[in-house]
Design a protein around this motif. Structure first.
Motif, PDB file in Angstrom:
ATOM      1  N   ILE A   1       0.810  -1.222   0.000  1.00 50.51           N
ATOM      2  CA  ILE A   1       0.000   0.000   0.000  1.00 50.51           C
ATOM      3  C   ILE A   1       0.841   1.269   0.000  1.00 50.51           C
ATOM      4  O   ILE A   1       0.309   2.351  -0.202  1.00 50.51           O
ATOM      5  CB  ILE A   1      -0.990   0.018   1.183  1.00 50.51           C
ATOM      6  CG1 ILE A   1      -0.265  -0.076   2.520  1.00 50.51           C
ATOM      7  CG2 ILE A   1      -2.028  -1.082   1.033  1.00 50.51           C
ATOM      8  CD1 ILE A   1      -1.157   0.167   3.730  1.00 50.51           C
ATOM      9  N   SER A   2       2.144   1.138   0.255  1.00 51.45           N
ATOM     10  CA  SER A   2       3.058   2.286   0.182  1.00 51.45           C
ATOM     11  C   SER A   2       4.467   1.741  -0.003  1.00 51.45           C
ATOM     12  O   SER A   2       4.663   0.532  -0.115  1.00 51.45           O
ATOM     13  CB  SER A   2       2.970   3.149   1.449  1.00 51.45           C
ATOM     14  OG  SER A   2       3.618   2.506   2.533  1.00 51.45           O
ATOM     15  N   GLU A   3       5.449   2.633   0.009  1.00 52.31           N
ATOM     16  CA  GLU A   3       6.838   2.193  -0.163  1.00 52.31           C
ATOM     17  C   GLU A   3       7.328   1.352   1.006  1.00 52.31           C
ATOM     18  O   GLU A   3       8.281   0.592   0.874  1.00 52.31           O
ATOM     19  CB  GLU A   3       7.759   3.396  -0.342  1.00 52.31           C
ATOM     20  CG  GLU A   3       7.547   4.133  -1.636  1.00 52.31           C
ATOM     21  CD  GLU A   3       8.470   5.323  -1.787  1.00 52.31           C
ATOM     22  OE1 GLU A   3       9.122   5.727  -0.795  1.00 52.31           O
ATOM     23  OE2 GLU A   3       8.548   5.850  -2.900  1.00 52.31           O
ATOM     24  N   THR A   4       6.685   1.472   2.167  1.00 55.20           N
ATOM     25  CA  THR A   4       7.163   0.780   3.368  1.00 55.20           C
ATOM     26  C   THR A   4       6.120  -0.097   4.046  1.00 55.20           C
ATOM     27  O   THR A   4       6.437  -0.782   5.004  1.00 55.20           O
ATOM     28  CB  THR A   4       7.666   1.805   4.411  1.00 55.20           C
ATOM     29  OG1 THR A   4       6.583   2.676   4.762  1.00 55.20           O
ATOM     30  CG2 THR A   4       8.820   2.619   3.872  1.00 55.20           C
ATOM     31  N   GLN A   5       4.876  -0.090   3.574  1.00 52.78           N
ATOM     32  CA  GLN A   5       3.787  -0.811   4.248  1.00 52.78           C
ATOM     33  C   GLN A   5       3.073  -1.772   3.303  1.00 52.78           C
ATOM     34  O   GLN A   5       3.008  -1.555   2.099  1.00 52.78           O
ATOM     35  CB  GLN A   5       2.757   0.170   4.802  1.00 52.78           C
ATOM     36  CG  GLN A   5       3.265   1.081   5.897  1.00 52.78           C
ATOM     37  CD  GLN A   5       3.480   0.354   7.195  1.00 52.78           C
ATOM     38  OE1 GLN A   5       4.608   0.143   7.596  1.00 52.78           O
ATOM     39  NE2 GLN A   5       2.419  -0.047   7.856  1.00 52.78           N
ATOM     40  N   MET A   6       2.517  -2.835   3.887  1.00 53.58           N
ATOM     41  CA  MET A   6       1.671  -3.761   3.137  1.00 53.58           C
ATOM     42  C   MET A   6       0.487  -4.152   4.014  1.00 53.58           C
ATOM     43  O   MET A   6       0.489  -3.942   5.228  1.00 53.58           O
ATOM     44  CB  MET A   6       2.448  -4.987   2.684  1.00 53.58           C
ATOM     45  CG  MET A   6       2.939  -5.893   3.761  1.00 53.58           C
ATOM     46  SD  MET A   6       3.879  -7.269   3.019  1.00 53.58           S
ATOM     47  CE  MET A   6       4.433  -8.092   4.479  1.00 53.58           C
ATOM     48  N   VAL A   7      -0.529  -4.711   3.378  1.00 56.76           N
ATOM     49  CA  VAL A   7      -1.725  -5.193   4.064  1.00 56.76           C
ATOM     50  C   VAL A   7      -1.802  -6.693   3.831  1.00 56.76           C
ATOM     51  O   VAL A   7      -1.584  -7.167   2.717  1.00 56.76           O
ATOM     52  CB  VAL A   7      -2.989  -4.484   3.516  1.00 56.76           C
ATOM     53  CG1 VAL A   7      -4.243  -5.126   4.062  1.00 56.76           C
ATOM     54  CG2 VAL A   7      -2.954  -3.012   3.839  1.00 56.76           C
ATOM     55  N   ILE A   8      -2.098  -7.429   4.891  1.00 62.19           N
ATOM     56  CA  ILE A   8      -2.225  -8.885   4.802  1.00 62.19           C
ATOM     57  C   ILE A   8      -3.618  -9.270   5.282  1.00 62.19           C
ATOM     58  O   ILE A   8      -4.067  -8.807   6.329  1.00 62.19           O
ATOM     59  CB  ILE A   8      -1.179  -9.588   5.696  1.00 62.19           C
ATOM     60  CG1 ILE A   8       0.221  -9.240   5.219  1.00 62.19           C
ATOM     61  CG2 ILE A   8      -1.406 -11.091   5.712  1.00 62.19           C
ATOM     62  CD1 ILE A   8       1.315  -9.720   6.145  1.00 62.19           C
ATOM     63  N   ARG A   9      -4.300 -10.124   4.516  1.00 62.83           N
ATOM     64  CA  ARG A   9      -5.582 -10.692   4.946  1.00 62.83           C
ATOM     65  C   ARG A   9      -5.324 -12.140   5.296  1.00 62.83           C
ATOM     66  O   ARG A   9      -4.809 -12.909   4.475  1.00 62.83           O
ATOM     67  CB  ARG A   9      -6.637 -10.593   3.856  1.00 62.83           C
ATOM     68  CG  ARG A   9      -7.997 -11.083   4.323  1.00 62.83           C
ATOM     69  CD  ARG A   9      -9.061 -10.863   3.256  1.00 62.83           C
ATOM     70  NE  ARG A   9     -10.391 -11.051   3.779  1.00 62.83           N
ATOM     71  CZ  ARG A   9     -11.001 -12.237   3.894  1.00 62.83           C
ATOM     72  NH1 ARG A   9     -10.388 -13.342   3.519  1.00 62.83           N
ATOM     73  NH2 ARG A   9     -12.222 -12.314   4.381  1.00 62.83           N
ATOM     74  N   ALA A  10      -5.631 -12.518   6.535  1.00 60.17           N
ATOM     75  CA  ALA A  10      -5.331 -13.874   6.994  1.00 60.17           C
ATOM     76  C   ALA A  10      -6.412 -14.361   7.948  1.00 60.17           C
ATOM     77  O   ALA A  10      -7.021 -13.570   8.662  1.00 60.17           O
ATOM     78  CB  ALA A  10      -3.976 -13.884   7.696  1.00 60.17           C
ATOM     79  N   ALA A  11      -6.610 -15.685   7.971  1.00 58.63           N
ATOM     80  CA  ALA A  11      -7.558 -16.275   8.904  1.00 58.63           C
ATOM     81  C   ALA A  11      -6.946 -16.410  10.295  1.00 58.63           C
ATOM     82  O   ALA A  11      -7.659 -16.433  11.282  1.00 58.63           O
ATOM     83  CB  ALA A  11      -7.996 -17.651   8.393  1.00 58.63           C
TER      84      ALA A  11
END
Length: 69
Positions: free
Chosen positions: A5-15
């Motif tokens: 989502i940016s140069e330094t961040q991500m989003v994870i979808r997990a159970a």
């Protein structure tokens, strides 16, 4: 699933519960899965049903920190 989502961040979808890297935000959906905002990392640890799973993340862009002359 993971998205940058940016140069330094991500989003994870997990159970399961993301334990590494440390998340900064967490949103739980009605189906029990959660979305976590975490720093970019090639390896994520998730606990689910008493077991720890290592997940390798690939395909994100890391900006170069080299200075062009």
């Amino acid at each position: 699933m993971a998205w940058q989502i940016s140069e330094t961040q991500m989003v994870i979808r997990a159970a399961g519960l993301v334990v590494l890297p440390a998340w900064t935000r967490r949103h739980v959906s009605t189906d029990g899965a959660a979305v976590y905002e975490v720093p970019l990392s090639p390896l994520v640890s998730i606990t689910q049903d008493g077991a720890i799973h290592q997940v390798r993340i690939e395909g994100y862009n890391v900006p170069s920190t080299a200075v062009m002359k």
